[in-house]
Scaffold this motif. Structure first.
Motif, PDB file in Angstrom:
ATOM      1  N   ASP B 515     -16.325 -12.781 -17.425  1.00  0.00           N
ATOM      2  CA  ASP B 515     -16.314 -12.745 -15.829  1.00  0.00           C
ATOM      3  C   ASP B 515     -14.944 -12.888 -15.290  1.00  0.00           C
ATOM      4  O   ASP B 515     -14.528 -12.287 -14.339  1.00  0.00           O
ATOM      5  N   GLU B 540     -20.276 -21.048 -17.640  1.00  0.00           N
ATOM      6  CA  GLU B 540     -19.603 -19.730 -17.108  1.00  0.00           C
ATOM      7  C   GLU B 540     -18.616 -19.115 -17.898  1.00  0.00           C
ATOM      8  O   GLU B 540     -18.195 -19.609 -19.021  1.00  0.00           O
ATOM      9  N   LEU B 629     -15.928 -17.267  -8.771  1.00  0.00           N
ATOM     10  CA  LEU B 629     -17.212 -16.701  -9.410  1.00  0.00           C
ATOM     11  C   LEU B 629     -18.324 -16.382  -8.644  1.00  0.00           C
ATOM     12  O   LEU B 629     -19.199 -15.383  -9.021  1.00  0.00           O
ATOM     13  N   ARG B 635     -23.276 -12.517 -13.018  1.00  0.00           N
ATOM     14  CA  ARG B 635     -22.461 -13.002 -13.955  1.00  0.00           C
ATOM     15  C   ARG B 635     -23.265 -13.205 -15.337  1.00  0.00           C
ATOM     16  O   ARG B 635     -24.468 -13.335 -15.349  1.00  0.00           O
TER      17      ARG B 635
END
Lengths: 361, 645
Positions: B515, B540, B629, B635
């Protein structure tokens, strides 16, 4: 092959450098420019001293006079406006075996490069510095220079220069470690040559100001001195300039000046009317910076390795034997990735410590 | 009264004396005092002991702006921050977990700067409570009580009283007392500290060593007897000998190792300490440090030395770098090898001389007027400072051009152990070539493909030419012909292409796609990668990319950038904030690296920056990444790592 030219003769002949051997490309100065005379005098000097062309470097800044190196067949470095001196110093420090000359002008030396000029005097490196002083900026087309006399009309001072001129001689003579100062004029080539020789032979920072005519912008500027030789004061001495009979007939205004006498040199060079020509000051005792900083060691990889080792020893941290007792039998190489900081949570509440095992990894 | 006050507030769940030490992954420790009280020596010794015990260490100097700031002033804090970890530590970390302060004012200074973790542990010299000056005593007690009420875990330590039991002048001994105290707190081996003292004070004689050992032991024993704190930070598994120096010393060592022989400089903060150290040792290796009359002279002196010999170096910081620009252009034009180190500080103008910033990247790439191709590289850690000098010297000589090496005030004074380098002969420049030049070869015999040509150093017969800053032809004659001018520019430019072909793309920290890709350069590397790791641990899809060569950049970057949904440059150079009223995508000023990446790769690179003069903390970056983010829809979180709510 000519039987008379044996190898030894050839070798000797080969090593002898004629005037033409030092000539570079054709000068592009205006006809009648004083720089031509200075170039001729320097060509003679190179020839007389038999300077090996590959061991000779002429360094210059920017300006008419700084085109000089292009017109010689030696190594040359045509650098930045005002910066010839620090470039020359770097060359000389690293290579004391080279003969290093600096050609600079009144704008280059006494205006944009003044800081370097003052400090170069103090470093007293074995350089021959020829300051061509025509009292005007030529290459940028006639602006007042620091040595322009008050009242001189130029493109930036159309109603006359506003300030009194800077005196490069008294300035140089006022700096610590000054070791050689002379003044010549382009229209007295014999004296110019003699003084350049003396400057070259002086071991230290030899500063020679050459009054130089600019036929294009100030064609009559030096006429008063040209027409009345009595306005020139020839400084003669057994240790300085020697005036032969022919010269003495023209320049009757002479005085014996001992180049060791600094106070008298300052007095002579600040005379309001008379233009002193000759060696104003010389002191062979001033140490040269390149000698003070001379390398005591020859530079070899072995020496670098030794010095590095000595230095590393001072900064080395040998891991303590207990350091290796980590969980893994073969500790991994230190990883670049780091772990996040401990969860010592913020806030006015009681601090809370978590053991490492619970910390994020 | 004092002895009563010195015991820790009980019942807080701290591990108490006699109990096993609490094992920590890491701690950030600060030792601060007035100037001259020795906090720096104490903290550095503590760091050295930690390094010897195998911990990862990063130290940051805390320096007041003045040489002699007034005593007991908030702005006068002098000391060190030490981050000790059970892993390889790459940056100064976030707020301090524990601070030892010699008076409450310097402590307040650090608290005001938000450098101490709220609720953190404070060890405070208690002598001020009974100071004859009622005002001082009052202020001290007021601060002490307030901090306790705010939740700080504050311990009073009768440093002066305890030291006076060992020595007559406590002011000069407190630092070793505190070292002993820290040794106890962190379960460090006292023997190592003893050795450290012998190393530090050995030259001053046995009496001084003896006195300091006594203080050290007193500190240790006092802590054992009076503090209920005990920690242990396991070693990081570092088993090779390490060098512990700051970035400036590493630069100086690198200069020696590279075989450069002349360093010309002019004093400027924060670069000068490199020259201090080099001045001390360079001559032993045959080198010279020349302190020039100004920055321009320093650069020109180095250029002269380079022209007539091996590549030379000049070291400076921002303002000096600006002054050197014209001369750097001369080196580019004349094709003279030159290494220029810019230890960046806050700018513009005089800016923040002792503070960290990364604002000079574009000036380094494009600062000189005209087209002046040069190589720009940046050190990311202390070890890089050392090796960058060797690489820069080689590149400068091989490609006959200036190489700019960027470091910053953070690296200049930070210490981080790195593996002791093993000298290699190839690091050193070969002796200068004085052989005759073959007939017909010209001083700029530009090779058609690479633009490269052989350098004629004065002394070489047959190589005579006049080097000039004017446009010139292959013979180094002044170019009056427009074709000749273009030919010169063309070939000087080709050299960068030739050099660029030798570069390898940097590895991505984390996954190759995802991402968010965080791109950085210079000393922010450790903090960026740490922030990225924290987010990766939460699942993440964030990665980091760090560039050593900024100009030219290696091939392959565009492919990397395009594999991420968003690219963010993180650096300590200003970028406009889009939340500001008048800032739009049409007028936004990007940070330095973001400009370069956008221009080169046509990728919509966003940027985040902080220019507070302090090294950017991993926590600040982490927060910035979180907000970026949040703006990325859908995501690709790793469900296995996503914390369940």
């Amino acid at each position: 092959m000519n039987p008379f030219l044996d190898e030894r003769w050839l070798a000797a002949h080969d090593e002898y450098h004629r005037l033409e051997d030092y000539q570079g490309s054709t000068p592009r100065w205006c006809s009648g420019c004083g720089d031509h005379t200075i170039l001729t005098a320097l060509l003679r000097l190179c020839r007389d001293e038999q300077l090996p062309p590959e061991k000779t470097v002429f360094v210059s800044g920017i300006g008419c006079s700084s085109r000089f190196p292009h017109y010689l067949k030696t190594y040359g470095f045509h650098s930045l406006h005002g910066r010839a001196l620090p470039v020359a110093e770097g060359i000389k420090l690293r290579r004391p075996d080279l003969h290093v000359f600096v050609t600079t002008g009144d704008g280059d030396c006494c205006s944009i490069g003044t800081a370097h000029w003052i400090h170069a005097i103090r470093y007293n490196m074995n350089l021959t510095v020829i300051m061509h002083d025509n009292h005007i900026y030529g290459l940028t087309k006639m602006q007042a220079s620091p040595t322009s006399p008050r009242g001189l009309k130029s493109n930036t001072s159309p109603r006359g220069a506003y300030l009194d001129a800077l005196n490069p001689l008294t300035t140089t003579l006022g700096v610590a470690n000054v070791s050689f100062v002379a003044q010549a004029a382009d229209w007295i080539p014999e004296v110019l040559h003699q003084l350049l020789s003396a400057a070259y032979r002086h071991r230290g920072f030899s500063f020679i100001r050459v009054l130089q005519r600019c036929p294009n912008y100030l064609p009559t500027h030096f006429d008063a001195w040209l027409q009345d030789p009595n306005r020139i004061l020839l400084l003669t001495h057994s240790q300085g300039l020697q005036a032969d009979a022919a010269l003495a007939r023209i320049y009757r205004n002479q005085c014996e000046h001992d180049p060791a006498d600094l106070n008298r040199a300052r007095e002579l060079s600040s005379h309001p009317e008379l233009m002193p020509i000759g060696i104003l000051y010389r002191n062979e005792q001033v140490p040269c910076y390149e000698d003070v900083r001379r390398r005591t060691q020859t530079f070899t990889p072995e020496m670098i390795a030794r010095v590095l080792d000595e230095e590393f020893d001072q900064f080395t941290v040998e891991p303590w034997v207990g350091a290796a007792t980590v969980a893994e039998p073969n500790p991994p190489a230190p990883a670049r990735a780091t772990s996040p900081s401990l969860n010592l949570e913020a806030g006015p509440a009681q601090p809370r410590l978590e053991p490492a095992s619970e910390a994020r990894s | 009264m004092v002895s009563n006050e010195t015991s820790a507030p009980g019942g807080r769940g701290w591990p108490t004396n006699g109990k096993p030490a609490l094992e920590l992954k890491e701690h950030v420790v600060e030792v601060i005092s007035d100037s001259g009280e020795g906090a720096q020596k104490c903290a550095q010794s503590f760091a050295a002991v930690a390094a010897k015990m195998g911990n990862g260490v990063w130290t940051v100097e805390i320096i007041p702006a003045e040489i002699q700031p007034p005593a007991r002033s908030m702005a006068g804090a002098s000391g060190n921050r030490i981050r000790v970890g059970s892993f390889y530590v790459t940056n100064g970390g976030d707020q301090a977990d524990l601070v030892v302060a010699f008076n409450e004012q310097v402590l307040l200074g650090r608290l005001q700067a938000a450098e101490i973790k709220p609720g953190g542990i404070i060890l405070l010299e208690s002598k001020w409570a009974t100071d004859p000056d009622a005002q001082i005593a009052h202020t001290y007690c007021e601060v002490r009580d307030r901090l306790r009420s705010e939740g700080y875990c504050l311990y009073e330590v009768p440093m002066e009283t305890e030291c006076l039991k060992c020595v007559s002048d406590a002011r000069r001994g407190k630092n070793m007392f505190v070292l002993g105290l820290l040794n106890s707190l962190y379960s460090q081996d006292l023997d190592i500290s003893q050795q450290q003292i012998v190393q530090t004070f050995g030259k001053k004689g046995a009496k001084v060593v003896q006195a300091n050992r006594k203080l050290l032991e007193a500190g240790y024993q006092w802590a054992e007897a009076n503090l209920d704190l005990k920690f242990r930070i396991p070693p990081a598994g570092i088993t090779e000998p390490q060098i512990v120096v700051n970035g400036n010393t590493a630069l100086a060592l690198g200069i020696i190792a590279s075989g450069m022989e002349v360093c010309a400089m002019y004093p400027i903060t924060p670069a000068t300490s490199a020259s201090h150290y080099l001045s001390d040792v360079f001559e032993k290796a045959g080198g010279v440090v020349h302190q020039a009359e100004d920055e321009i002279a320093a650069c020109c002196f180095a250029i002269g030395a380079s022209y007539a010999g091996k590549c030379a170096v000049t070291i400076t910081s921002g303002p000096g770098y600006s002054l050197k620009q014209e001369a750097i252009g001369l080196a580019a034009m004349g094709e003279i090898p030159l290494v220029v180190v810019n230890v960046q500080r806050g700018g513009p103008s005089t800016g923040q001389p002792t503070k960290m910033e990364q604002g000079d990247l574009l000036a380094a790439c494009f600062g000189t007027h005209g087209d002046a191709p040069k190589v720009v590289m940046a050190a990311a850690c202390i070890e890089d400072c050392f090796y960058s000098m060797i690489a820069a010297r080689k590149i400068a000589e091989t490609y006959r051009l200036p190489v700019i090496v960027l470091t910053d005030a953070n690296l200049a004074t930070a210490q981080q152990p790195f593996v002791r380098p093993k000298f290699q002969k190839e690091w050193v420049a070969p002796p200068i070539d004085q052989s005759p030049v073959p007939p017909g070869v010209r001083p700029y015999e530009w090779e058609a493909r690479t633009g490269l040509s052989e350098r004629f150093i004065p002394g070489r017969p047959g190589g005579i030419h006049t080097l000039t800053g004017l446009a010139h032809d292959r013979q180094s004659r002044v170019a009056y012909d427009p074709e000749v001018n273009q030919e010169g520019i063309h070939h000087r430019s080709l050299k960068l292409a030739a050099f660029q072909q030798t570069l390898k793309p940097p590895g991505v920290h984390g996954e190759d796609e995802g991402d968010l890709l965080v791109v950085g350069w210079g000393s922010t590397r450790g903090a960026i990668e740490e922030a990225v790791d924290r987010l990766r641990a939460e699942g993440e899809a964030v990665s980091a990319l760090h560039l050593t060569f900024l100009w030219p950049m290696p091939s392959g970057l565009q492919e990397i950038l395009r594999r991420f949904r968003k690219v963010l440059a993180v650096e300590a150079s200003w970028c406009d904030r889009l939340e500001d009223d008048l800032v739009t995508e049409d007028n936004r000023r990007y940070s330095n690296l973001a400009w370069l990446l956008r221009a080169r790769y046509l990728v919509d690179v966003d940027c985040w920056s902080e220019v507070k003069g302090q090294p950017i903390k991993p926590g600040s970056i982490e927060a910035a990444l979180r907000s970026r983010l949040a703006g990325i829809p859908h995501r690709s979180l790793d469900p296995a790592l996503t914390p369940s709510i």
